[in-house]
Design an enzyme around this catalytic site. Structure first.
Site, PDB file in Angstrom:
ATOM      1  N   ASP A 187       1.024  -1.217  -0.123  1.00 35.85           N
ATOM      2  CA  ASP A 187       0.068  -0.130  -0.100  1.00 35.85           C
ATOM      3  C   ASP A 187       0.955   1.218  -0.065  1.00 35.85           C
ATOM      4  OD1 ASP A 187      -2.568   1.641   0.441  1.00 35.85           O
ATOM      5  OD2 ASP A 187      -1.521   1.955   2.596  1.00 35.85           O
TER       6      ASP A 187
ATOM      7  N   LYS B 263     -11.428   7.098  -2.735  1.00 37.50           N
ATOM      8  CA  LYS B 263     -11.797   8.080  -1.733  1.00 37.50           C
ATOM      9  C   LYS B 263     -13.212   8.676  -2.131  1.00 37.50           C
ATOM     10  CE  LYS B 263      -7.813   7.981  -0.070  1.00 37.50           C
ATOM     11  NZ  LYS B 263      -7.684   6.881   0.812  1.00 37.50           N
TER      12      LYS B 263
END
Length: 264
Positions: free
Chosen positions: A9, A50
């Site tokens: 990540d 997001k």
């Protein structure tokens, strides 16, 4: 069994210690509408695409009820889109300040490459956001072999598609010859869903939510308690292993390879 690739990540794992770049922005876009949200609430969906993160916040019962009290209705898709557009505008301006590699990451990556291990990456950021982060991180010495964003696949986390695309581009198969490492619950689910060895990193993570200064100055007993809470959360959501810092990753790899462990 030989580990052939590690998929990292980004924010909270390899860059942006504590994953602070998006946190304040999520809080601000709700505050502007009179709906206060806590840092803990803002962090809970971290790791998602997001716009999905914004949507997840609006679906939290307390936030939804507060929104309904103020506006007389629950948040609509139009509200979500408007907040997300504001989020993007603010985040783009600050991202370059949150792209520094976390201490120890570059050294671990170099060691992995010496062993012939390929380095992939996934993220909850969009491609446009990652163009900023990846460019700045590269200038500071961190550049994975491949990067996949949710824009590149049908859906982001917790779906496994970003990991699969990394596997295809890196030429690694089967999936149990790869490790997925991240700092959020959605990272653990992504790795598990992809059939990969899944590792949660604790210090610097969004789940821990502490800055380097806070970690350094915290009472050791209190810090240990917080670390164990995050460790348990990772395990409950699918982590095969947890590590406190990235420097422990290679010992995890050796356990997998020497003990011929099987993914369960």
């Amino acid at each position: 069994m030989k580990i052939e690739a590690v998929i990292f990540d980004w924010a909270g794992t390899t860059v942006d210690y504590g994953c602070f770049a998006p946190l304040e922005v999520f809080m601000e876009i709700f505050h502007k509408r009179g709906v206060g949200i806590t840092a803990e609430e803002a962090r809970k969906p971290m790791g998602l695409l997001k716009i999905d993160h914004v949507r997840a916040l609006t679906e939290m019962p307390r936030i939804a009820n507060e929104w309904n009290r103020i506006f007389g209705q629950l948040p609509t898709e139009t509200d979500i889109q408007e907040m997300y557009e504001e989020f993007e505008e603010i985040l783009f301006a600050i991202l370059p300040r949150y792209a520094s590699p976390i201490h120890g990451v570059k050294e671990v990556i170099a060691s992995l490459r010496e062993r012939g291990i390929k380095i992939g990456s996934t993220t909850g950021y969009t491609r446009e956001m990652m163009d900023i982060v990846a460019k700045e991180a590269a200038l500071q010495g961190y550049k994975p072999d491949f990067l996949v964003t949710p824009d590149d696949v049908p859906a982001g986390r917790p779906y496994p598609w970003m990991c699969y695309k990394n596997a295809m581009e890196l030429g690694v198969y089967p999936m149990n010859h790869m490790i997925k490492i991240g700092d959020t619950v959605s990272d653990m689910k992504e790795g598990r869903n992809a059939g990969m060895w899944t590792v949660g990193v604790i210090l610097g993570s969004s789940e821990l939510g502490l800055s380097e200064e806070e970690v350094e100055n915290m009472d050791p007993a209190e810090l240990r308690e917080k670390i164990e809470v995050v460790r348990n959360r990772f395990v409950e959501n699918g982590a095969h292993f947890t590590i406190e810092t990235m420097q422990e990753l290679e010992s995890v790899m050796e356990r997998i390879e020497k003990q011929e462990l099987i993914i369960s």
